[in-house]
Motif scaffolding. Structure first.
Motif, PDB file in Angstrom:
ATOM      1  N   UNK A  69       1.181  -1.172   0.016  1.00 41.47           N
ATOM      2  CA  UNK A  69       0.490   0.117   0.199  1.00 41.47           C
ATOM      3  C   UNK A  69       0.670   1.398   0.151  1.00 41.47           C
ATOM      4  N   UNK A  73       1.026   3.978  -2.938  1.00 35.70           N
ATOM      5  CA  UNK A  73       0.687   5.603  -2.601  1.00 35.70           C
ATOM      6  C   UNK A  73       2.297   6.335  -3.481  1.00 35.70           C
ATOM      7  N   UNK A  76       1.898   6.194  -6.974  1.00 34.51           N
ATOM      8  CA  UNK A  76       0.677   7.585  -7.288  1.00 34.51           C
ATOM      9  C   UNK A  76       1.368   9.414  -6.802  1.00 34.51           C
ATOM     10  N   UNK A  77       2.404   9.422  -6.028  1.00 32.25           N
ATOM     11  CA  UNK A  77       3.185  10.473  -5.643  1.00 32.25           C
ATOM     12  C   UNK A  77       2.980  11.585  -6.775  1.00 32.25           C
ATOM     13  N   UNK A  78       2.593  13.241  -6.437  1.00 28.54           N
ATOM     14  CA  UNK A  78       2.435  14.110  -7.546  1.00 28.54           C
ATOM     15  C   UNK A  78       3.958  14.271  -8.364  1.00 28.54           C
ATOM     16  N   UNK A 109     -11.220   7.032  -6.627  1.00 25.80           N
ATOM     17  CA  UNK A 109     -10.112   6.726  -6.099  1.00 25.80           C
ATOM     18  C   UNK A 109      -9.796   6.092  -5.080  1.00 25.80           C
ATOM     19  N   UNK A 111      -9.183   4.072  -1.653  1.00 27.25           N
ATOM     20  CA  UNK A 111      -8.383   5.036  -1.385  1.00 27.25           C
ATOM     21  C   UNK A 111      -7.917   3.996   0.019  1.00 27.25           C
ATOM     22  N   UNK A 112      -6.440   4.165   0.168  1.00 27.46           N
ATOM     23  CA  UNK A 112      -5.411   3.876   0.932  1.00 27.46           C
ATOM     24  C   UNK A 112      -4.649   4.504   2.028  1.00 27.46           C
ATOM     25  N   UNK A 113      -4.523   3.802   3.147  1.00 29.02           N
ATOM     26  CA  UNK A 113      -4.834   2.140   3.464  1.00 29.02           C
ATOM     27  C   UNK A 113      -6.500   2.080   3.393  1.00 29.02           C
ATOM     28  N   UNK A 117     -11.486   0.569   5.194  1.00 28.12           N
ATOM     29  CA  UNK A 117     -12.853   0.808   5.001  1.00 28.12           C
ATOM     30  C   UNK A 117     -14.410  -0.544   5.190  1.00 28.12           C
TER      31      UNK A 117
ATOM     32  N   UNK B  69      -8.121  11.270   0.575  1.00 26.47           N
ATOM     33  CA  UNK B  69      -7.394   9.758   0.504  1.00 26.47           C
ATOM     34  C   UNK B  69      -6.201   9.599   0.425  1.00 26.47           C
ATOM     35  N   UNK B  70      -5.383  10.475  -0.191  1.00 29.07           N
ATOM     36  CA  UNK B  70      -4.049  10.051   0.033  1.00 29.07           C
ATOM     37  C   UNK B  70      -3.233  10.184   0.456  1.00 29.07           C
ATOM     38  N   UNK B 157       4.435   9.117   1.286  1.00 33.02           N
ATOM     39  CA  UNK B 157       4.531   9.070   0.289  1.00 33.02           C
ATOM     40  C   UNK B 157       4.740  10.151  -0.718  1.00 33.02           C
ATOM     41  N   UNK B 158       4.087  11.585  -0.348  1.00 28.75           N
ATOM     42  CA  UNK B 158       4.024  12.421  -0.775  1.00 28.75           C
ATOM     43  C   UNK B 158       5.606  13.816  -0.280  1.00 28.75           C
ATOM     44  N   UNK B 220      -7.094   6.304  10.838  1.00 33.80           N
ATOM     45  CA  UNK B 220      -6.233   6.882  10.403  1.00 33.80           C
ATOM     46  C   UNK B 220      -7.144   8.281   9.523  1.00 33.80           C
ATOM     47  N   UNK B 227      -4.043  17.788  -1.636  1.00 33.29           N
ATOM     48  CA  UNK B 227      -2.510  17.854  -1.682  1.00 33.29           C
ATOM     49  C   UNK B 227      -1.747  18.321  -2.994  1.00 33.29           C
ATOM     50  N   UNK B 231       0.364  21.698  -3.261  1.00 28.86           N
ATOM     51  CA  UNK B 231       1.737  21.160  -3.482  1.00 28.86           C
ATOM     52  C   UNK B 231       1.996  22.383  -4.732  1.00 28.86           C
ATOM     53  N   UNK B 449     -11.120   7.943  10.848  1.00 28.35           N
ATOM     54  CA  UNK B 449     -11.749   6.883  10.852  1.00 28.35           C
ATOM     55  C   UNK B 449     -11.019   5.649  11.608  1.00 28.35           C
TER      56      UNK B 449
END
Lengths: 141, 580
Positions: A69, A73, A76-78, A109, A111-113, A117, B69-70, B157-158, B220, B227, B231, B449
């Protein structure tokens, strides 16, 4: 006299064999009964060990799922998307922007994690009809 | 006759032996009664303590997600290689083992050997934060005195997106700064307990007693941050820092209707993956300057002075007023930024030309009580209730709060000098104008969540500052202001509004730092239905200090891209193409 019966002797023989057999049998039964808790205990221990092993496997899978996961992520980062677009796909920022309105919502999208859910209802598998299913068992080319 | 005597002589001895044995048996029995019946509980507990271990266990820390959700910060399992010092006492054996571990982990063997030799503890970590794959390789080596300790590491991750807002965690996975610290109770979950039977070396018995009170995993948390817009803000800040050789800056983007903060970026920043808490010189980088630092907002504040006068019905955009170039208050002369005298001007021109004298005139019309009432209602001088720790109130001196207050203070405050505010306060006050005069509380958390369910956080109204009509009038005036900035600001397809500001910076001795300015721009887009309120603040740009030149172009670029991203259709129909 040659045909004289010996009913007493027959009866004696029955009792003299039966009692020891019963006693031996009872001893075996008691012995087996004594083994029963051991067997039960062994079974419980084996099952417990199996459960622990499965828990360990689940933990391992969860760890790997988390890693995947995070990897998804990161992919998929910008920052990565822009880098790939610029460097690999040789894309450039647009000079002119055209706005197009469509009345279909975009896909949500994933959703992760995903651990909190709600479970998605499983979609029914597409099945062949009965005859096709039976035909598929036959060794036909 | 001798035989019976002999028999009697032995008899007492036999009885004596029997008595001794009997006494011993009685003593032993009593002792057993004491041990097994009377003191049973104590000894049973002692026995249990000697072979039962109890350890605290924790589940995974929750993730911080953006509004879609990212993941912005997430946790994954990691592993440390622990080495018993006595197992590596032989240098040759230690080197062989270290070489094997090095092959699996990439950590230099010499470094691991040095670590073990340099400490005097039972066990020491020689390689940290290994992945599952690396850990499996180490496990397969099955080395004596080497074990894997499971832990957790935070990943981003970002990258360093929103670093000051997110904050970071310590080695124990507890939040130290930013949202990681503020939301630690929700993110961290609750620890559980694992009880198990152990062998002589402390290892868990495979078939022993085992019970577990499971840990509660951390929740979470879905933030209001987007994001993409975050950015955009950070890229613009980096561009300004580079182009203008600025010392720092802050950009905040707010959704006016909800008060949700879509982006909050500050510079200078730091690397989230390697925060160095031991370095005192870097501590300043970790604070969230958008809420901890205050500044004199300068001419942007004229928006709120004008709002007060409009809302009180004292003026309209076309109300005339004579600008002689100077206003005398308490013996002090207040002049325009360009020392101009403009003659008859309207309130709209006051705002478009950013006339200090006009702002002082409006504050005079309002009077100090009503003027400061509006200042307070816009949220200045009080906390915004953002929920972020370290937030400061800013400074607003009023006749009630400060005996040293004089009329000239209201005059200077009217154009944003002599008072201080945080960038967040300014952004929220701006958003109130875009939201029909309703000030919202800033919102950073959208959803929590957790294992027991999902909690949605609703937007909260702070107060109604002005009427919707006043807010609408001011929005239109801001649009006219931007019309005069077409050289610097053009958001194609959308009508936007805003106000620039250029303010002095207070020095350490109380006066203003010579040649040092803060350039800012507060903008709203689009004006017909405001979706974005954006504050841009640039600290000490070189060469050109003006907010119109330094900050306004960034507003244009952010607004244009963010509106397209948010699928807000342009107001100019030529750019819109419909698809059936």
């Amino acid at each position: 006299m040659a045909t004289q019966h010996r009913p007493f002797a027959q009866g004696r023989s029955w009792t003299s064999f039966t009692l020891p057999v019963i006693l031996i049998g009872a001893s075996f039964a008691v012995g087996l009964a004594a083994l029963l808790p051991l067997v039960q205990s062994s079974g419980v221990t084996t099952t417990g060990g199996h459960i622990r092993q499965l828990e360990q496997e689940r933990s391992t899978w969860q760890t790997q799922l988390q890693e995947q996961e995070v990897r998804v992520a990161q992919l998929g980062s910008l920052e990565r998307i822009e880098r790939e677009a610029r460097e690999r796909l040789k894309m450039v920022p647009p000079k002119e922007v055209h706005h197009i309105s469509v009345d279909v919502p975009g896909p949500a999208p994933n959703r992760i994690p995903s651990r909190f859910l709600e479970d998605q209802p499983a979609s029914p598998l597409a099945r062949d009809n009965l005859w096709e299913e039976i035909a598929s068992w036959l060794p036909l080319p | 006759m001798a035989a019976p005597r002999k028999k009697n002589a032995y008899a007492w001895r036999i009885w004596a032996v029997i008595a001794v044995i009997g006494l011993g048996a009685v003593v032993a029995t009593l002792r057993l009664v004491q041990l097994q019946i009377i003191d049973h509980a104590e000894y049973a507990a002692q026995a249990r303590r000697s072979h039962i271990s109890q350890v605290s266990v924790s589940d995974r820390r929750g993730a911080l997600l953006d509004r879609n959700g990212y993941p912005l910060a997430a946790s994954e399992d990691s592993f440390n290689v622990m080495v018993e010092r006595r197992a590596w006492e032989n240098p040759e054996e230690a080197q062989v083992a270290a070489n094997k571990i090095s092959g699996a982990t990439g950590v230099p063997a010499s470094q691991m050997v040095d670590i073990v030799e340099s400490v005097d503890v039972f066990e020491v970590p020689v390689a940290r934060n290994l992945s599952f794959e690396q850990a499996e390789k180490v496990r397969e080596l099955d080395l004596y005195g080497v074990r894997l300790l499971e832990g957790s590491k935070r990943v981003y991750p970002e990258g360093n997106l929103a670093s000051q807002l997110l904050g970071f965690v310590g080695q124990d996975s507890g939040g130290l700064t930013g949202l990681e610290a503020d939301l630690n109770p929700q993110l961290g979950g609750a620890a559980g307990t694992l009880t198990f039977e152990r062998d002589g070396l402390g290892r868990e018995l495979a078939i022993g007693e085992r019970s577990e009170s499971p840990a509660l995993p951390g929740s979470d948390i879905v933030l209001t941050i987007d994001r993409y817009i975050q950015r955009l803000a950070e890229q613009e800040l980096d561009k300004i820092m580079k182009d203008r050789s600025a010392q720092g800056g802050t950009i905040i983007v707010v959704q006016p209707k909800t008060g949700q903060v879509l982006a909050m970026a500050s510079r200078p920043t730091f690397d989230l993956s390697k925060p160095d808490t031991s370095d005192e010189t870097k501590q300043a980088l970790y604070r969230n300057r958008a809420i901890t630092d205050t500044y004199e907002p300068g001419s942007v504040f004229k928006l709120f002075t004008t709002a007060a006068a409009l809302d009180l019905g004292l003026v309209s955009p076309t109300t005339p007023w004579n600008d002689s170039g100077v206003v005398k208050v308490d013996g002090w002369s207040i002049r325009n930024w360009d020392f101009s005298a403009n003659g008859t001007q309207t309130v709209q021109q006051l705002l478009s030309k950013s006339l200090n004298t006009g702002a002082a005139w409006l504050a005079g019309l309002c009077g100090p009580d009503r003027f400061y009432d509006y200042v307070r209602r816009f949220g200045f001088g009080t906390l915004t209730n953002s929920g972020l720790s370290g937030e400061v109130e800013g400074k607003v001196r009023t006749p009630e709060s400060d005996p040293g207050w004089r009329s000239v203070d209201a005059a200077t405050n009217s154009f944003g000098q002599g008072l201080s505010a945080t960038p967040l306060q300014m952004a929220m006050a701006l958003a109130a104008i875009a939201n029909g005069g309703t000030l919202m509380q800033p919102q950073f958390v959208k959803q929590i969540m957790g294992p027991t369910g999902t909690e949605t956080v609703e937007p909260l109204v702070a107060t109604q500052v002005t009427t919707p009509e006043t807010a609408r009038t001011l929005l239109d005036m801001m649009g006219v202001v931007v019309d005069g900035m077409s050289n610097y600001l053009d958001v194609s397809g959308y009508k936007v509004g805003g106000k620039s500001g250029t303010a002095n910076i207070t020095g350490e001795n109380g006066g203003y730092k010579p040649g040092a300015y803060i350039s800012s721009f507060a903008g709203i887009a689009p004006l017909n239905d405001p979706q974005l309120a954006i504050l841009i603040k640039v600290d000490e740009p070189k060469d050109v200090p003006w907010g119109t030149v330094v900050a306004a172009p960034s507003f244009g670029r952010i607004a244009e891209q963010a509106l397209a991203y948010m699928k807000i259709p342009p107001t100019e129909p030529v750019l819109v193409r419909g698809v059936q």
